[in-house]
Design an enzyme around this catalytic site. Structure first.
Site, PDB file in Angstrom:
ATOM      1  N   ILE A 108       0.806  -1.026  -0.020  1.00  0.00           N
ATOM      2  CA  ILE A 108       0.022  -0.112  -0.108  1.00  0.00           C
ATOM      3  C   ILE A 108       0.783   1.249   0.060  1.00  0.00           C
ATOM      4  CG2 ILE A 108      -0.194  -0.207   2.379  1.00  0.00           C
ATOM      5  CD1 ILE A 108      -2.952   1.241   2.176  1.00  0.00           C
ATOM      6  N   SER A 109       0.755   2.037  -0.773  1.00  0.00           N
ATOM      7  CA  SER A 109       1.539   3.312  -0.953  1.00  0.00           C
ATOM      8  C   SER A 109       1.435   4.180   0.166  1.00  0.00           C
ATOM      9  CB  SER A 109       1.320   4.101  -2.290  1.00  0.00           C
ATOM     10  OG  SER A 109       1.425   3.227  -3.749  1.00  0.00           O
TER      11      SER A 109
END
Length: 222
Positions: free
Chosen positions: A72-73
């Site tokens: 997840i960025s």
């Protein structure tokens, strides 16, 4: 007496409200100015999109693993890409390539976009569906497919956001971008940069932006 799971959920809820505010303050300090983006980042419960063991780190400005070699960025990257895509215009119809855990999808929905999202890994897509249901954000159309080919049956798109690094801009995605549309994507292998592409009457205008680090955009689906 509340169960341990309920107590944990309540604790994360209280923690996330405080830390969400700190997160949006950091985003402002880093130049994020679109209030739609800031509101969406604050309202989406990021802790629902990460493993429970990592929930207390959900609002730190770091990327986190979500399994199967995916991440997840970090919040700043999500906010930056979203702002580049919709700044100065209605969000319109957006194609997301790489659903991942569904967090970017959720932020786009909260910002007012009509979202179509393609994910090549079926197990990750199932996880995204569960996460989005838990966040009560269920209006995106999620598709199991090869992101390199886009989603021609729903084109054209006002914006396309790619959350994995391609070696070159996929031609199919350019073809599916509406006139005046924007695409935001990371490009490169060893060294990656974020790029903004705008489809104009004069052709495709390309602007190189920040250095970034994303997982590679792969062909096919599994």
């Amino acid at each position: 007496m509340a169960s341990p799971l309920t107590q944990n959920s309540q604790a994360y809820g209280m923690l996330s409200e405080r830390t969400r505010r700190r997160m949006t303050d950091r985003l402002r300090q880093h130049g994020i100015a679109d209030e739609r983006v800031l509101t969406a980042m604050h309202e989406v419960p990021r802790h629902l999109f990460v493993d429970q063991a990592l929930a207390t780190r959900a609002y730190d400005d770091v990327s986190l693993p979500i399994g199967h070699g995916q991440t997840i960025s970090q919040p700043l990257t999500v906010a930056r890409m979203t702002e580049l895509l919709i700044q100065g215009r209605p969000p319109g119809k957006i194609l997301e390539i790489g659903t991942g855990c569904g967090y970017q999808t959720a932020v786009l929905l909260k910002a007012g976009a009509e979202v179509y999202s393609v994910e090549r890994l079926g197990t990750i897509l199932d996880q995204a569906r569960r996460n989005l249901r838990a966040a009560k954000l269920v209006h995106a159309r999620l598709v199991h497919g090869d992101g390199n080919t886009g989603l021609a049956e729903a084109a054209p798109f006002d914006g396309i956001i790619v959350t994995a690094a391609a070696r070159a801009v996929p031609t199919a995605l350019v073809d599916q971008l509406a006139d005046g549309g924007r695409m935001v994507l990371p490009l490169g292998e060893g060294e990656q940069h974020l790029w903004l592409l705008e489809k104009t009457a004069q052709g495709l205008q390309k602007t190189r932006l920040d250095p970034v680090k994303f997982v590679p955009l792969l062909n096919g689906r599994s």
